[in-house]
Design an enzyme around this catalytic site. Structure first.
Site, PDB file in Angstrom:
ATOM      1  N   HIS A 149       0.801  -1.201  -0.137  1.00  0.00           N
ATOM      2  CA  HIS A 149      -0.077   0.043   0.004  1.00  0.00           C
ATOM      3  C   HIS A 149       0.795   1.285  -0.042  1.00  0.00           C
ATOM      4  CE1 HIS A 149      -3.996  -2.057   1.595  1.00  0.00           C
ATOM      5  NE2 HIS A 149      -3.590  -2.443   0.269  1.00  0.00           N
ATOM      6  N   SER A 287      38.258 -28.622  21.162  1.00  0.00           N
ATOM      7  CA  SER A 287      39.725 -28.758  20.676  1.00  0.00           C
ATOM      8  C   SER A 287      40.542 -29.610  21.313  1.00  0.00           C
ATOM      9  CB  SER A 287      40.306 -27.128  20.773  1.00  0.00           C
ATOM     10  OG  SER A 287      40.599 -26.841  22.149  1.00  0.00           O
ATOM     11  N   LEU A 324      40.976 -26.930  17.064  1.00  0.00           N
ATOM     12  CA  LEU A 324      42.070 -27.659  16.693  1.00  0.00           C
ATOM     13  C   LEU A 324      41.944 -29.056  17.059  1.00  0.00           C
ATOM     14  CD1 LEU A 324      45.305 -27.494  16.354  1.00  0.00           C
ATOM     15  CD2 LEU A 324      45.450 -27.353  18.858  1.00  0.00           C
ATOM     16  N   ARG A 373      32.217 -14.965  18.514  1.00  0.00           N
ATOM     17  CA  ARG A 373      31.590 -16.151  19.333  1.00  0.00           C
ATOM     18  C   ARG A 373      29.929 -15.884  19.715  1.00  0.00           C
ATOM     19  NH1 ARG A 373      36.737 -16.689  22.084  1.00  0.00           N
ATOM     20  NH2 ARG A 373      37.444 -18.837  21.928  1.00  0.00           N
ATOM     21  N   GLU A 407      32.665 -20.063  25.179  1.00  0.00           N
ATOM     22  CA  GLU A 407      31.505 -20.485  24.489  1.00  0.00           C
ATOM     23  C   GLU A 407      30.400 -20.966  25.291  1.00  0.00           C
ATOM     24  OE1 GLU A 407      34.579 -21.107  20.538  1.00  0.00           O
ATOM     25  OE2 GLU A 407      33.623 -22.629  21.717  1.00  0.00           O
TER      26      GLU A 407
END
Length: 474
Positions: A149, A287, A324, A373, A407
């Site tokens: 509209h 890791s 890793l 993160r 984390e």
């Protein structure tokens, strides 16, 4: 019969995950931000021509009467500018729907609440309010907003009067065509919409005549007419019966009604849709610089690879920071299944987020990694933690990976489902110990905690993880 909130959450979440969801927003979406509805917009115009807006039901005619008397649109244009050019905050409902991974938004509103919400969510909107804009595409767009509209910044072309609606088919035919296509192919959620708009009614009628009962199910919210809001029981009975008939009529067009007792329930439902829609976005954190018995490099990579692959088989999307020692195994496990079973649709099932390197300043690196993160985990609903160790840069000794712990804290703050495989040791073990001290907030792990803590059989661990995820899906 109206559908339940549970059905809406389940089915609309499925549409989001499959990329088939759309939003149609009416004036009710913008009111919490301070904007007026249609009646509020027309109230001063009606007063200028000696009409009482509260006595009028045909609002299109009110706008037309004003236009007829003044022989100009200037007053209407100014009213639109005055009402919708205010600098306001995006309300919570708008924030949720524009954060959701939805590509298609339709609205009859003139304001910019939707496009501003999309921008706030760090997404790029492609806004269409004129027919000639439909043939061009904005680069790098994340969502498309059809303002059928018109737009507050171009009030002279806004659709408001009865004549505007009568000429809509000639002035904006492509909007109707585009909307018909979306209504046929997508699942719409109507928010803040009264279904009194002639354009939408015309389009729904056409689709119904062509497809009959083969239309998609769409969904809308209505606040249930409640006896406590009435002093006259006859008036309550009349309005309740009328609402039931409207619900039944909408069902003829494939629009299923979800009744709420309070508008705040809509926000709660949308929060749940957002939560559930993220449940198949899985972050794998971990890791390994070294391994502790019974784990070694081969078994650790086997766990990471088979876990990732099985999650993809369950139609989950894996996010990995390329940790890793296990990052390659996570990626390879996912790719094996994607190439074998998912038509090589890599982006749908795998999101690689390696951390930015070559930042020499420690403070700058910490700040960027924290933001990285947070952005990564904001898009996920489940975080799985395995292993989690690294070599200390100063001493050369093996220590817990502080990145995994960060984390964990971010995932917890984002409301993620936390699944620490503590039997892999290191940070994952520490996270599991933290969870055990706070089982009230991790009740979904109560029957699995022993398996996560002690089990080293890879197949059993993967089955455990899959079951936790599935039991938390709506």
């Amino acid at each position: 019969m109206a559908v339940t909130k549970e059905e809406l959450i389940r089915e609309y979440t499925r549409a989001i995950q499959e990329g088939n969801a759309a939003i149609f927003a009416g004036a009710g979406l913008s009111r919490p931000s301070g904007f007026v509805d249609w009646k509020g917009l027309l109230k001063p115009l009606a007063s200028d021509i000696k009409l009482d807006i509260d006595k009028e039901h045909d609002l299109l005619s009110v706008a037309q009467y004003y236009r007829n008397q003044r022989r100009t649109r200037s007053g209407i244009n100014q009213a639109i500018m005055d009402a919708f050019s205010k600098d306001v905050a995006t309300n919570e409902t708008a924030q949720i729907i524009t954060r959701l991974p939805i590509f298609t938004y339709w609205t009859t509103n003139y304001d910019d609440v939707i496009e501003n919400g999309i921008k706030e969510a760090n997404r790029n909107p492609d806004v269409k309010y004129e027919s000639d804009q439909l043939s061009v595409m904005k680069r790098d767009r994340d969502a498309i907003v059809y303002k059928m509209h018109g737009d507050v910044n171009h009030p002279a072309n806004a659709v408001l009067t009865k004549e505007d609606y009568e000429l809509y088919e000639y002035r904006r035919p492509l909007f109707r065509t585009a909307l018909k296509g979306d209504l046929v192919s997508k699942v719409f959620l109507f928010i803040g919409f009264s279904f009194e708009d002639p354009n939408l009614d015309y389009i729904l009628s056409q689709i119904h005549s062509l497809l009959g009962e083969n239309v998609h199910d769409h969904y809308c919210f209505f606040k249930r007419v409640q006896e406590k809001d009435y002093s006259d029981l006859k008036e309550y009975g009349y309005d309740r019966a009328k609402q039931d008939m409207q619900e039944e009529n909408l069902r003829n067009y494939g629009i299923q009604t979800v009744f709420v007792d309070d508008y705040m329930e809509i926000t709660v439902i949308l929060h749940e849709i957002e939560r559930v829609s993220k449940m198949k976005n899985i972050f794998i954190s971990g890791s390994t610089e070294e391994y502790s018995l019974p784990w070694n490099q081969v078994s650790a990579e086997e766990l990471a690879g088979k876990l990732s692959g099985e999650l993809v088989k369950q139609n989950c999307r894996i996010t990995s920071g390329f940790g890793l020692g296990i990052g390659s195994a996570v990626i390879n496990g996912a790719l094996d299944v994607i190439y074998a079973e998912k038509y090589r649709h890599i982006d749908e099932y795998l999101c690689l987020r390696p951390f930015p390197q070559n930042i020499s300043d420690p403070t700058e690196r910490a700040d960027k990694w924290k933001k990285y993160r947070e952005e990564m985990l904001a898009e996920t609903g489940v975080s799985i933690f395995i292993f989690g160790n690294k070599k200390d840069a100063k001493t050369g000794s093996i220590i817990e990976a502080d990145g995994c712990m960060k984390e964990f804290e971010i995932a917890k703050s984002k409301g993620n489902i936390i699944i620490p495989i503590g039997s892999t040791g290191y940070a994952a073990k520490t996270i599991l110990e933290n969870v055990k001290k706070d089982m009230v907030n991790y009740h979904y792990l109560s029957k699995y905690i022993d398996i996560l803590e002690t089990e080293t059989d890879i197949s059993k661990l993967i089955r455990c993880v899959i079951e936790i995820i599935q039991t938390n899906l709506y």
